[in-house]
Scaffold this motif. Structure first.
Motif, PDB file in Angstrom:
ATOM      1  N   LEU A  42     -65.725-140.047  34.003  1.00 39.37           N
ATOM      2  CA  LEU A  42     -66.743-139.033  34.300  1.00 39.37           C
ATOM      3  C   LEU A  42     -68.132-139.660  34.370  1.00 39.37           C
ATOM      4  O   LEU A  42     -68.924-139.352  35.273  1.00 39.37           O
ATOM      5  CB  LEU A  42     -66.698-137.933  33.240  1.00 39.37           C
ATOM      6  CG  LEU A  42     -65.446-137.042  33.279  1.00 39.37           C
ATOM      7  CD1 LEU A  42     -65.336-136.218  31.997  1.00 39.37           C
ATOM      8  CD2 LEU A  42     -65.478-136.115  34.496  1.00 39.37           C
ATOM      9  N   ARG A  43     -68.424-140.573  33.445  1.00 34.62           N
ATOM     10  CA  ARG A  43     -69.737-141.232  33.451  1.00 34.62           C
ATOM     11  C   ARG A  43     -69.940-142.078  34.706  1.00 34.62           C
ATOM     12  O   ARG A  43     -71.045-142.175  35.241  1.00 34.62           O
ATOM     13  CB  ARG A  43     -69.905-142.097  32.196  1.00 34.62           C
ATOM     14  CG  ARG A  43     -70.305-141.327  30.953  1.00 34.62           C
ATOM     15  CD  ARG A  43     -70.778-142.269  29.860  1.00 34.62           C
ATOM     16  NE  ARG A  43     -69.693-143.123  29.390  1.00 34.62           N
ATOM     17  CZ  ARG A  43     -68.900-142.815  28.364  1.00 34.62           C
ATOM     18  NH1 ARG A  43     -69.066-141.659  27.703  1.00 34.62           N
ATOM     19  NH2 ARG A  43     -67.939-143.631  27.993  1.00 34.62           N
ATOM     20  N   HIS A  81     -68.693-141.388  37.526  1.00 35.94           N
ATOM     21  CA  HIS A  81     -68.558-140.498  38.684  1.00 35.94           C
ATOM     22  C   HIS A  81     -67.321-140.820  39.513  1.00 35.94           C
ATOM     23  O   HIS A  81     -67.267-140.512  40.710  1.00 35.94           O
ATOM     24  CB  HIS A  81     -69.811-140.547  39.565  1.00 35.94           C
ATOM     25  CG  HIS A  81     -71.071-140.222  38.828  1.00 35.94           C
ATOM     26  ND1 HIS A  81     -71.353-138.958  38.344  1.00 35.94           N
ATOM     27  CD2 HIS A  81     -72.115-141.008  38.463  1.00 35.94           C
ATOM     28  CE1 HIS A  81     -72.523-138.971  37.728  1.00 35.94           C
ATOM     29  NE2 HIS A  81     -73.005-140.209  37.773  1.00 35.94           N
ATOM     30  N   GLU A 133     -64.851-136.057  38.953  1.00 29.78           N
ATOM     31  CA  GLU A 133     -65.782-134.941  38.789  1.00 29.78           C
ATOM     32  C   GLU A 133     -64.986-133.685  38.485  1.00 29.78           C
ATOM     33  O   GLU A 133     -63.986-133.408  39.154  1.00 29.78           O
ATOM     34  CB  GLU A 133     -66.617-134.750  40.049  1.00 29.78           C
ATOM     35  CG  GLU A 133     -67.617-133.594  39.953  1.00 29.78           C
ATOM     36  CD  GLU A 133     -68.362-133.360  41.247  1.00 29.78           C
ATOM     37  OE1 GLU A 133     -69.437-132.727  41.210  1.00 29.78           O
ATOM     38  OE2 GLU A 133     -67.860-133.796  42.312  1.00 29.78           O
TER      39      GLU A 133
END
Length: 225
Positions: free
Chosen positions: A192-193, A195, A198
């Motif tokens: 998630l960090r 990307h 998502e």
């Protein structure tokens, strides 16, 4: 029957049965609890129905599988001998995680990924009622980019066409990143960090998505330094 090694060694005799192409993967699906022919096909999407029938017939003749028919429904159920193959399948998976190199693009199959994910949903962690997770893989081939998991209190369905229910959360990722999460090579927070993944939806549900899945046992196998 397959070809014989003509050796009394039990490894050779076991290999005569199990080292035919696709046979171990059929056993893998059976060990994972899959019993219906069409469900076995979904876990083995590149195996022809004819070959799957032949492999199941041979495993049945060998006493690894029993064919149960009830109300016109056929199920393939592991015997005691079949269940004893579970540690071998788990050991092969752990060895493969530790020692087999990077995956090629052809190994990244969203159909197989979603099938494996659907049988590892933690129903106790998912909200009550119907939960619909839409997965989008923009880098997948056409026809394999959009998938839905429809989760109720006792069932999880995989859909490759829109089931028509309201979507709870949408997960967008490249296939390699999602496979990396599933193999334990990439954590949800890191993905998630970066990307690479998502998640869209209400904040509480977005945060909860990783807890809705139990990673396969081999995902936690330590890798060599």
């Amino acid at each position: 029957m397959g070809s014989s090694y003509h050796q009394f060694c039990p490894v050779a005799k076991a290999a005569e049965l199990l080292d035919e192409r696709w046979t171990l993967l059929v056993v893998r699906e059976l060990v994972c609890g899959t019993e219906r022919f069409n469900d076995l096909r979904r876990g083995l999407p590149r195996m022809s129905p004819t070959l799957l029938s032949r492999r199941l017939h041979r495993l049945t003749r060998a006493g690894i599988v029993e064919r149960h028919v009830r109300d016109n429904e056929v199920r393939y159920v592991l015997t005691r001998a079949g269940h004893e193959l579970r540690p071998m399948i788990e050991a092969l998976a752990a060895w493969g995680v530790r020692w087999i190199g990077e995956l090629g693009d052809d190994d990244l199959d969203p159909k197989l990924l979603l099938w494996d994910m659907h049988r590892n949903v933690d129903l106790s962690a998912v909200p009550d009622g119907r939960t619909v997770i839409e997965f989008r893989f923009p880098d997948a081939p056409p026809g394999g980019r959009d998938w839905w998991l429809v989760i109720t209190h006792d069932e999880v369905d995989v859909c490759d066409t829109d089931p028509g229910h309201a979507v709870t959360v949408t997960v967008t990722a490249d296939v390699r990143s999602m496979v990396g999460i599933w193999r334990g090579e990439l954590s949800w927070p890191d993905a998630l960090r970066a990307h690479a993944v998502e998640v869209r939806g209400p904040e509480a549900l977005r945060r909860a998505v990783p807890r809705w899945f139990t990673l396969p046992g081999w995902a936690s196998v330590p890798r060599p330094a």
